[in-house]
Scaffold this motif. Sequence first.
Motif, PDB file in Angstrom:
ATOM      1  N   SER A 430      35.349  53.351  38.912  1.00 16.09           N
ATOM      2  CA  SER A 430      33.987  53.106  39.398  1.00 16.09           C
ATOM      3  C   SER A 430      33.654  51.629  39.428  1.00 16.09           C
ATOM      4  CB  SER A 430      32.978  53.856  38.527  1.00 16.09           C
ATOM      5  OG  SER A 430      32.990  53.329  37.187  1.00 16.09           O
ATOM      6  N   THR A 431      34.457  50.805  38.746  1.00 14.80           N
ATOM      7  CA  THR A 431      34.252  49.355  38.750  1.00 14.80           C
ATOM      8  C   THR A 431      35.551  48.665  39.125  1.00 14.80           C
ATOM      9  OG1 THR A 431      34.886  49.026  36.436  1.00 14.80           O
ATOM     10  CG2 THR A 431      32.575  49.597  36.874  1.00 14.80           C
ATOM     11  N   ILE A 432      35.436  47.437  39.640  1.00 14.09           N
ATOM     12  CA  ILE A 432      36.626  46.651  39.965  1.00 14.09           C
ATOM     13  C   ILE A 432      37.409  46.353  38.695  1.00 14.09           C
ATOM     14  CG2 ILE A 432      37.462  44.465  40.895  1.00 14.09           C
ATOM     15  CD1 ILE A 432      35.103  44.514  42.827  1.00 14.09           C
ATOM     16  N   GLU A 433      36.675  46.075  37.609  1.00 11.87           N
ATOM     17  CA  GLU A 433      37.343  45.774  36.342  1.00 11.87           C
ATOM     18  C   GLU A 433      38.172  46.964  35.856  1.00 11.87           C
ATOM     19  OE1 GLU A 433      34.386  42.941  37.179  1.00 11.87           O
ATOM     20  OE2 GLU A 433      34.171  45.135  37.041  1.00 11.87           O
ATOM     21  N   GLY A 434      37.633  48.157  36.059  1.00 11.67           N
ATOM     22  CA  GLY A 434      38.385  49.354  35.689  1.00 11.67           C
ATOM     23  C   GLY A 434      39.631  49.527  36.524  1.00 11.67           C
ATOM     24  N   ALA A 435      39.536  49.214  37.809  1.00 14.69           N
ATOM     25  CA  ALA A 435      40.701  49.302  38.688  1.00 14.69           C
ATOM     26  C   ALA A 435      41.738  48.244  38.313  1.00 14.69           C
ATOM     27  CB  ALA A 435      40.273  49.145  40.137  1.00 14.69           C
ATOM     28  N   ILE A 436      41.279  47.037  37.958  1.00 14.62           N
ATOM     29  CA  ILE A 436      42.202  45.982  37.518  1.00 14.62           C
ATOM     30  C   ILE A 436      42.929  46.427  36.251  1.00 14.62           C
ATOM     31  CG2 ILE A 436      42.339  43.658  36.546  1.00 14.62           C
ATOM     32  CD1 ILE A 436      42.011  43.571  39.527  1.00 14.62           C
ATOM     33  N   GLU A 460      36.438  42.397  48.546  1.00 16.95           N
ATOM     34  CA  GLU A 460      35.510  42.585  47.429  1.00 16.95           C
ATOM     35  C   GLU A 460      36.222  42.448  46.085  1.00 16.95           C
ATOM     36  OE1 GLU A 460      32.344  45.992  45.844  1.00 16.95           O
ATOM     37  OE2 GLU A 460      33.291  46.189  47.822  1.00 16.95           O
ATOM     38  N   ALA A 461      37.511  42.815  46.059  1.00 17.46           N
ATOM     39  CA  ALA A 461      38.281  42.723  44.814  1.00 17.46           C
ATOM     40  C   ALA A 461      39.061  41.422  44.706  1.00 17.46           C
ATOM     41  CB  ALA A 461      39.245  43.904  44.727  1.00 17.46           C
ATOM     42  N   GLN A 462      38.942  40.560  45.690  1.00 16.49           N
ATOM     43  CA  GLN A 462      39.742  39.341  45.751  1.00 16.49           C
ATOM     44  C   GLN A 462      39.591  38.440  44.523  1.00 16.49           C
ATOM     45  OE1 GLN A 462      39.431  37.407  49.541  1.00 16.49           O
ATOM     46  NE2 GLN A 462      40.542  35.584  48.901  1.00 16.49           N
ATOM     47  N   PRO A 463      38.369  38.141  44.063  1.00 17.33           N
ATOM     48  CA  PRO A 463      38.238  37.251  42.891  1.00 17.33           C
ATOM     49  C   PRO A 463      38.958  37.793  41.655  1.00 17.33           C
ATOM     50  CG  PRO A 463      36.139  37.509  44.001  1.00 17.33           C
ATOM     51  CD  PRO A 463      37.063  38.521  44.603  1.00 17.33           C
ATOM     52  N   GLN A 464      38.800  39.077  41.402  1.00 15.24           N
ATOM     53  CA  GLN A 464      39.447  39.661  40.215  1.00 15.24           C
ATOM     54  C   GLN A 464      40.969  39.686  40.376  1.00 15.24           C
ATOM     55  OE1 GLN A 464      36.835  40.798  41.807  1.00 15.24           O
ATOM     56  NE2 GLN A 464      35.224  41.467  40.370  1.00 15.24           N
ATOM     57  N   LEU A 465      41.436  39.935  41.589  1.00 16.15           N
ATOM     58  CA  LEU A 465      42.877  39.915  41.827  1.00 16.15           C
ATOM     59  C   LEU A 465      43.438  38.504  41.688  1.00 16.15           C
ATOM     60  CD1 LEU A 465      43.165  42.422  44.804  1.00 16.15           C
ATOM     61  CD2 LEU A 465      44.147  42.724  42.522  1.00 16.15           C
ATOM     62  N   GLU A 466      42.689  37.522  42.144  1.00 14.13           N
ATOM     63  CA  GLU A 466      43.128  36.129  41.978  1.00 14.13           C
ATOM     64  C   GLU A 466      43.200  35.753  40.503  1.00 14.13           C
ATOM     65  OE1 GLU A 466      40.456  33.799  44.347  1.00 14.13           O
ATOM     66  OE2 GLU A 466      41.779  33.892  46.104  1.00 14.13           O
TER      67      GLU A 466
END
Length: 1022
Positions: A430-436, A460-466
């Motif tokens: 449900s969150t990008i952090e959870g997916a990361i 949308e997930a680019q910053p966390q993936l970077e």
Amino acid sequence: MNYRWLAIIPALFFSTSLTGSSLFAQSEHEADQAVPNLTVAPGLKATLFSSEPRISSPSSMDVDAQGRVWICEVVNYRAGIRNIPTREAGDRIVILEDTNGDGKADESKVFYQGNDINGSQGICVLGNKVIVAASPNVFLFTDEDNDGKADKKELLFKVAGGEHDHSAHASVFGPDGRLYWNFGNEGGQVFDAAGKPILERDGRPVLDNGKPYWGGMVFRCNLDGSDFEVLAHNFRNNYEVTVDSFGTLWQSDNDDDGNRGVRINYVMEFGNYGYLDQLTGARWKTPRTGMHEEIPLRHWHLRDPGVVPNLLQTGAGSPTGICVYEGALLPEKYRNEIIHSDAGPNVVRAYPVKKEGAGYEAEIANIITSEKDKWFRPSDVCIAPDGSLFVADWYDPGVGGHRIGDQERGRIFRIAPPDAKYQFQKLDLSTIEGAIAGIKSPNVATRYLAWNKLHELQAEAQPQLEELYQSDNQRFRARALWLLAGIEGKAGDYVSLAIKDKNPDIRITGLRAARRYKLDVIPLVKQLAHDDSPQVRRECAIALHHSKSPAAPELWATLVDQYDGKDRWYLEALGIGMDGQEKKFMTAWLKQAGDNWNTPVGRDLLWRSKIPLAIPYLVKIIEDPQTQQAALPRYFRALDFIPGKEKNEAVAELSLFKEDGNQKRETYIIAEALSRMSANVVTSDKKYQQALNQVIDSSRGTPEFIKLVEKFKAKEFYPELVKLGSHSGKSQTAVDAIRAALTLKQNALIQKALSSKRDNEKEQNEKLDLIWALGNTAHNGANKILLSIIQDPEEPLVDRREAVRAVAKSRPGAHALLDLAEKGKVDPQLEQTAAAAMSSTIMKDVKERAAKLFPAPPTRNNKPLPPINVLAGMKGDVVDGRVMFNTKGTCAKCHVVNGMGKEVGPDLSEIGKKLSREALFESILYPSAGISHNFEAYTVILVSGNVVNGLLVNKTDDAITIKDAEAIARTFKMDDVEEVIQQKVSLMPADLQKVLTEEELINIVEYLTTLKQAKPIKKASL
């Protein structure tokens, strides 16, 4: 399970329900003994996650993001060809769940059951979708309401091989978002759901026909089956493929059973792995120039141009499931390493890998073994969300070979540090952090869900993936890179960033990502062509595969300039890079090399190229006096791969080769050249005929002589061919000579040689060698000759015994001998020899028949022994074996070791280097199968009526000396002797094993294998 797996238990153990006949006590097979019977590596503990009756016969396994274990049961394994009870409702896919975190399954659910998944050998859980390989079908099941039940079944692929173990295997989700799977050498061809042949990217059908693909293959495609690629081919039964976070592929492959050639492969993309001869499709037994002497190496055509090396060869086995451990729970030595199950030798291993040039080297680190319970058959390995290792145990007295000996049992083990509970954080998408957090998981099913969510989010997930890309964990960085490159319009940016990275694995991943997202690789290869890492340059060469860019040949030549002339991995990568464009690429390099082509690098490239352009250069290399004779087979073999008029003209030129001062080298070159020429051409031209006569005359006693006499039917040399078979000892030369004679229908000459009078020990041994050679020819013409010796009571018993051993080496010969035994036409004096020979065979059908006619002798506790080849694979205790050897009433009573014991039978001080393990077991269990020379037993009947038995020490016209079983020598005057009779059986007791248990017998043999050098005798003091 795996079709050609080794059957390692006598036929009587293969029943549909367990009986008292087992390797050890029946209670030892119960589930409560499963963990105690395992030996687990330090720092780890095994727990029993689930067992019968909840599950039975698990062949393949996956662990989903919830930590549930999915199992393919194969109770109906190969039921269609075997007369066994079946589960009428069909095999099952079972979900096992631990609801309270104690590391044991307390709930189970049947996801699907049906006869359409009988014998399934692969399961891959991708969220609510499940891919199951049940040849000839690869199904896609969908659980639409997430209730743990299949609601929808679709056909994803169909293969040509029918229901077969060497067909479709498990799928795995890759870090690039694509599906990887494989099939073995019975897969044949891949079709889509509508039955239409699948075409790969280049438009070729995925078809095992040598154009260009042979045998087992590895595939990559989108999850819907589109954009299909063949990544490698020419495997035998590559059971499962796995892929790490960088996109590197690994798998195992099973040899033709009994050849100790099981291998682990780094799968270099687009590589040929050499199970079949790429030129002809011939298997490894077909003679070819330059092949390895050692069968495990010869098996894979490793000396042929265009065959990728093996990472590791692990000997005999039945390799099954494989994974890459990218977790942190297990000890450091297992992290980021391959973990593999091998059901045959009852082991789960890790293969710690190190980079070596453009390839890798590996070692073996056992994780689980089972010396106590040989029914432990690890069939698959998977990593759970907490980082623990799960092991599926098919649990059976044998492995595959179209058999199942136990339909009731099956186990799942969890392997983890002793205090590690089965607990982990639930995936939160449900969150990008959870997916990361999910993309970091050691569990592939979790990463699949996280990958799809992050890919769906795009920018949308680019910053966390970077941020993840900046991690210290290189595997996390690689996973982030695949996703960043998948953001629309961003592939070029992130690939450019990656190929400048300080870590070569990230540079490699960047180049692979460029290919994944179909970027132009030429600018990238230009930047990496001088990379410090040979592994990166390897990937550059692979990236040029089938590239039509005008810049590709020059870039390839640049990569060649950095080849050291030694690294076979690098050479094969270069070969893959120029595939289909060899002339263009080689021309570019030759133009650059000019007159400096004749170097180790140039020679390797020309050997590898397999094109007419290379012919004049190969001829020059062969004729070059600096080319050592040992290297010549390599270049002649290269010529075999080049068809056409130019090659024929080249070998004709070489057939007239003359070299001053090195007659041996000259003879070899001419012989190899002539062997490649048409018989009509040679016999119709005087200059070639003259060369042939000269080279045959000068090559007597060599493999070249045999080859030429056979090919050109040189009748005047037929007698010498047969003579070579009996005068070359137990050698390849002897076998090849007799095989050639049989092919030339010279049976009468062979029989004449066998019937010749033998006046001394040397001549007698020559006859035995000839019989041995006949048995090793694998030529049906040998069996009639051997059977005639066996059935002739006038033939010496030692010859008849050798003929029994020889005829038993071929399937037709063994069955012919068994036919005689069933009719009561086998001399009782030969029965032990036949029993020993049949017990050692790997031919299951032969072993089954023989077990009824020649049952294995029982041990002290009256339990039947497994076959000799099984006993030979068991390890014993050397110390206990030494004690047993010296125990009163056993071996030391009649044998000496380093001066200790009684000298009745042969001195055993060096027996470990003289006899194999198999031969040692045979000598103990079947002592009369083959009696050592000078240790024949005699009976002396005295005029007084007394009878003395023992070994003949000495005999003259005046007296005879006999040594009895107590090592006491007694001499009798011949005037007091009524008769001397040579016995047909050994003085050694035929039932020695009755005073031993199976374990004690194995321990004694283990001790005997250590006896390899006699201790020197100290000089007495003067």
